[in-house]
Design an enzyme around this catalytic site. Structure first.
Site, PDB file in Angstrom:
ATOM      1  CD1 TRP A 134      -3.140   1.128   0.704  1.00  0.00           C
ATOM      2  CD2 TRP A 134      -1.631   2.312   2.018  1.00  0.00           C
ATOM      3  NE1 TRP A 134      -3.620   2.562   0.924  1.00  0.00           N
ATOM      4  CE2 TRP A 134      -2.929   3.114   1.989  1.00  0.00           C
ATOM      5  CE3 TRP A 134      -0.792   2.920   2.875  1.00  0.00           C
ATOM      6  CZ2 TRP A 134      -2.960   4.432   2.138  1.00  0.00           C
ATOM      7  CZ3 TRP A 134      -0.945   4.097   3.487  1.00  0.00           C
ATOM      8  CH2 TRP A 134      -1.901   4.744   3.151  1.00  0.00           C
ATOM      9  CG  HIS A 135       3.212   2.375   3.161  1.00  0.00           C
ATOM     10  ND1 HIS A 135       2.586   1.388   4.010  1.00  0.00           N
ATOM     11  CD2 HIS A 135       2.786   3.493   3.712  1.00  0.00           C
ATOM     12  CE1 HIS A 135       2.003   1.679   5.083  1.00  0.00           C
ATOM     13  NE2 HIS A 135       2.078   3.100   5.012  1.00  0.00           N
ATOM     14  N   GLY A 136       3.780   1.500  -1.325  1.00  0.00           N
ATOM     15  CA  GLY A 136       4.698   1.625  -2.614  1.00  0.00           C
ATOM     16  C   GLY A 136       5.147   0.473  -3.022  1.00  0.00           C
TER      17      GLY A 136
END
Length: 293
Positions: A134-136
């Protein structure tokens, strides 16, 4: 409305005074890690730990405060996560809106903590690795997620992941017990270790930093000096943050003084924090980390 204003001030303090100051040194140390010894690199990781917290929870406080001014009440998003006594408690207190979303729409549909142990372990790994994604789409985020899943496993296997789900550290007391202190410090150190991967540009970058931290000759080897005044002011700001958060750990935010009107006048404190924000405003031009996510 007044409480919304207080929460906005608290959010700005966390973002401008805490996060932006910590960012300056976190960036310096992470980007030039070869110049620093292992001890300084740990300091850099701790700076990043407070940078991401100040940035992200400050942003949440500002949003919640603004919505209060318009009469809406949003859920609390950070509940003093760095005072957690184990990693399960940390995840219940960190970015609550996201973790409850993952819990309700991913973890529980997968079977959550029902089912056989291996299925529970699988579910924990899925939810943490998705949280990393989700963060990258960088391997560093995946490793960060996987590390948190590994931290979570002993709790899951001993069925102790809900031990601290209803109580707060030092519940009803001023100071934590020695056992709680050890739990808190060790949980904090585990999160600091994981944040190194989150912050690093690549896995190799993270491993190079860890090599310097865990190798005795480079741990206390030669190191570029950090500015003493800077370290002093940052420690001063951080101690304000930690003391207020600790004293207010049962309340909705660090300036939630609705309970203590009788024997304490908080206006000096508001004035002091607003001055800190204004003094730090000119020197920093960092945008929120979380705008990139």
């Amino acid at each position: 409305g007044a409480d919304g204003m207080r929460q906005i001030v608290w959010g700005l303090f966390k973002k401008i005074v805490i996060a932006d100051n910590c960012a300056e040194y976190a960036n310096l140390i992470f980007n030039n890690y070869e110049d620093y010894n292992g001890a300084t690199l740990i300091l850099g990781a701790i700076f990043f730990t407070f940078q991401i917290y100040g940035d992200f929870s400050g942003y949440s406080d500002i949003a919640i405060g603004i919505s209060k001014l318009f009469g809406f009440s949003l859920m609390k998003n950070f509940a003093t996560p760095y005072f957690s006594r184990d990693i399960a408690e940390f995840w219940r207190r960190w970015h609550i809106s996201l973790s409850t979303w993952f819990r309700d729409y991913l973890y529980i549909p997968l079977g959550g903590s029902r089912g056989k142990k291996w299925q529970q372990v699988r579910n924990v790994f899925i939810i943490f690795i998705v949280s990393g994604f989700w963060h990258g789409a960088n391997w560093t985020f995946i490793v960060w997620g996987a590390l948190n899943a590994i931290y979570f496993l002993p709790l899951l296997l001993q069925n102790s992941n809900r031990t601290h789900s209803t109580s707060m550290v030092a519940e009803g007391k001023l100071l934590p017990s020695f056992k709680e202190l050890i739990q808190m410090v060790s949980t904090f150190m585990l999160t600091v270790f994981a944040w190194i991967f989150f912050r690093a540009e690549s896995i190799e970058h993270a491993l190079n930093i860890l090599k310097r931290i865990f190798h005795y000759s480079s741990f206390l080897g030669n190191s570029t000096e950090l500015s003493k005044t800077y370290l002093f002011t940052s420690s001063f700001y951080l101690s304000i943050l930690l003391i207020l958060e600790y004293l207010q750990r049962y309340n909705s935010h660090g300036l939630d003084f609705t309970w203590s009107r009788k024997n304490f006048n908080p206006y000096f404190l508001y004035f002091f924090l607003i001055m800190m924000i204004l003094i730090n405003l000119k020197s920093n031009n960092n945008q929120f980390i979380y705008f990139q996510f």
